[in-house]
Design a protein around this motif. Structure first.
Motif, PDB file in Angstrom:
ATOM      1  N   ALA A   1       4.303   6.013  -5.193  1.00  0.00           N
ATOM      2  CA  ALA A   1       4.196   6.175  -6.648  1.00  0.00           C
ATOM      3  C   ALA A   1       3.250   7.331  -6.994  1.00  0.00           C
ATOM      4  O   ALA A   1       3.502   8.077  -7.938  1.00  0.00           O
ATOM      5  N   SER A   2       2.189   7.476  -6.233  1.00  0.00           N
ATOM      6  CA  SER A   2       1.219   8.538  -6.505  1.00  0.00           C
ATOM      7  C   SER A   2       1.631   9.881  -5.926  1.00  0.00           C
ATOM      8  O   SER A   2       1.300  10.927  -6.483  1.00  0.00           O
ATOM      9  N   TYR A   3       2.322   9.847  -4.801  1.00  0.00           N
ATOM     10  CA  TYR A   3       2.704  11.076  -4.097  1.00  0.00           C
ATOM     11  C   TYR A   3       4.192  11.032  -3.735  1.00  0.00           C
ATOM     12  O   TYR A   3       4.556  10.958  -2.559  1.00  0.00           O
TER      13      TYR A   3
ATOM     14  N   ASN B   1      21.430   4.063 -10.791  1.00  0.00           N
ATOM     15  CA  ASN B   1      20.332   3.177 -10.415  1.00  0.00           C
ATOM     16  C   ASN B   1      19.755   3.551  -9.052  1.00  0.00           C
ATOM     17  O   ASN B   1      18.563   3.374  -8.818  1.00  0.00           O
ATOM     18  N   ARG B   2      20.590   4.081  -8.156  1.00  0.00           N
ATOM     19  CA  ARG B   2      20.073   4.570  -6.879  1.00  0.00           C
ATOM     20  C   ARG B   2      19.179   5.782  -7.105  1.00  0.00           C
ATOM     21  O   ARG B   2      18.131   5.908  -6.464  1.00  0.00           O
ATOM     22  N   MET B   3      19.577   6.675  -8.020  1.00  0.00           N
ATOM     23  CA  MET B   3      18.713   7.815  -8.355  1.00  0.00           C
ATOM     24  C   MET B   3      17.358   7.308  -8.842  1.00  0.00           C
ATOM     25  O   MET B   3      16.307   7.789  -8.414  1.00  0.00           O
ATOM     26  N   ARG B   4      17.404   6.343  -9.714  1.00  0.00           N
ATOM     27  CA  ARG B   4      16.169   5.785 -10.279  1.00  0.00           C
ATOM     28  C   ARG B   4      15.332   5.097  -9.196  1.00  0.00           C
ATOM     29  O   ARG B   4      14.111   5.204  -9.182  1.00  0.00           O
ATOM     30  N   ALA B   5      16.019   4.389  -8.282  1.00  0.00           N
ATOM     31  CA  ALA B   5      15.320   3.645  -7.233  1.00  0.00           C
ATOM     32  C   ALA B   5      14.540   4.555  -6.294  1.00  0.00           C
ATOM     33  O   ALA B   5      13.552   4.124  -5.695  1.00  0.00           O
ATOM     34  N   LEU B   6      14.952   5.807  -6.170  1.00  0.00           N
ATOM     35  CA  LEU B   6      14.256   6.728  -5.276  1.00  0.00           C
ATOM     36  C   LEU B   6      12.875   7.113  -5.796  1.00  0.00           C
ATOM     37  O   LEU B   6      12.052   7.631  -5.047  1.00  0.00           O
TER      38      LEU B   6
ATOM     39  N   ARG C   1       0.836  -1.208   0.000  1.00  0.00           N
ATOM     40  CA  ARG C   1       0.000   0.000   0.000  1.00  0.00           C
ATOM     41  C   ARG C   1       0.870   1.257   0.000  1.00  0.00           C
ATOM     42  O   ARG C   1       0.600   2.225  -0.718  1.00  0.00           O
ATOM     43  N   LEU C   2       1.906   1.247   0.830  1.00  0.00           N
ATOM     44  CA  LEU C   2       2.780   2.420   0.931  1.00  0.00           C
ATOM     45  C   LEU C   2       3.550   2.667  -0.359  1.00  0.00           C
ATOM     46  O   LEU C   2       3.745   3.809  -0.764  1.00  0.00           O
TER      47      LEU C   2
ATOM     48  N   MET D   1       7.088  13.094   2.074  1.00  0.00           N
ATOM     49  CA  MET D   1       8.144  12.472   2.862  1.00  0.00           C
ATOM     50  C   MET D   1       7.577  11.636   4.005  1.00  0.00           C
ATOM     51  O   MET D   1       8.178  10.645   4.413  1.00  0.00           O
ATOM     52  N   ASP D   2       6.385  11.988   4.505  1.00  0.00           N
ATOM     53  CA  ASP D   2       5.794  11.190   5.577  1.00  0.00           C
ATOM     54  C   ASP D   2       5.466   9.779   5.097  1.00  0.00           C
ATOM     55  O   ASP D   2       5.633   8.810   5.846  1.00  0.00           O
ATOM     56  N   VAL D   3       5.048   9.643   3.849  1.00  0.00           N
ATOM     57  CA  VAL D   3       4.753   8.317   3.298  1.00  0.00           C
ATOM     58  C   VAL D   3       6.049   7.525   3.129  1.00  0.00           C
ATOM     59  O   VAL D   3       6.111   6.340   3.461  1.00  0.00           O
TER      60      VAL D   3
END
Length: 170
Positions: free
Chosen positions: A31-33, A83-88, A25-26, A37-39
């Motif tokens: 992905a949506s928001y 890839n770390r940039m992308r992973a964020l 869910r998180l 940062m809280d999510v």
């Protein structure tokens, strides 16, 4: 579904011991928001509960809640800074982030730019990801040769079948 309702469900999932559903869910919320940062903090905490230090480091990196061990696990699991940039999963300009988040985004981008010796931007990552890696030309040629051979084999098979039917009819 509103963010607050989803977060309430996450709390219920975690209370029931279902960390897998909570993280799912998180991740959907991130992905949506992606700017929330809280999510991201809650996702890092959920992964921390499951003992996945690399994922806790990944999702705790931007909000600044990841421990040094988690950051090290994230870097070890994803050694390439691009890839770390992308992973964020940050797809906006750095300037749109809060100052402390912007600094973390910039630090990782600087590392990736030093590695690849070129300018990179978070908002353009999907378009630029393939560029730093060179394609394997002999493998590309092998794939093309296999496709051509398959088509040729098919055409010759059809031609042989036509010739056989013609001979049979005559």
């Amino acid at each position: 579904m509103p963010v607050d309702r989803t977060l309430a469900r996450v709390d219920a999932d975690l209370a029931a011991g279902d960390a897998r559903m909570a993280t799912q869910r998180l991740r959907g919320l991130v992905a949506s928001y992606p700017w929330r940062m809280d999510v991201r903090e809650r996702l890092a905490a959920a992964y921390r509960m499951t003992g996945d230090a690399a994922q806790a480091g990944r999702w705790g990196y931007l909000p600044g809640v990841a421990t040094p061990e988690e950051l090290q696990a994230f870097a070890h699991a994803t050694p390439d800074p691009l890839n770390r940039m992308r992973a964020l999963r940050w797809a906006a300009a750095e300037d749109s982030a809060e100052p402390d988040v912007r600094a973390r985004l910039r630090r990782l981008r600087d590392e990736a730019e030093a590695t690849y010796e070129r300018e990179l931007r978070y908002e353009a990552l999907p378009a630029t990801l393939a560029e730093p890696y060179e394609s394997n030309k002999w493998l590309d040629r092998l794939v093309v040769a296999a496709i051509v051979a398959t088509i040729l084999f098919f055409v010759l098979g059809v031609a042989n079948g036509v010739v056989t039917v013609v001979r049979w009819l005559l």
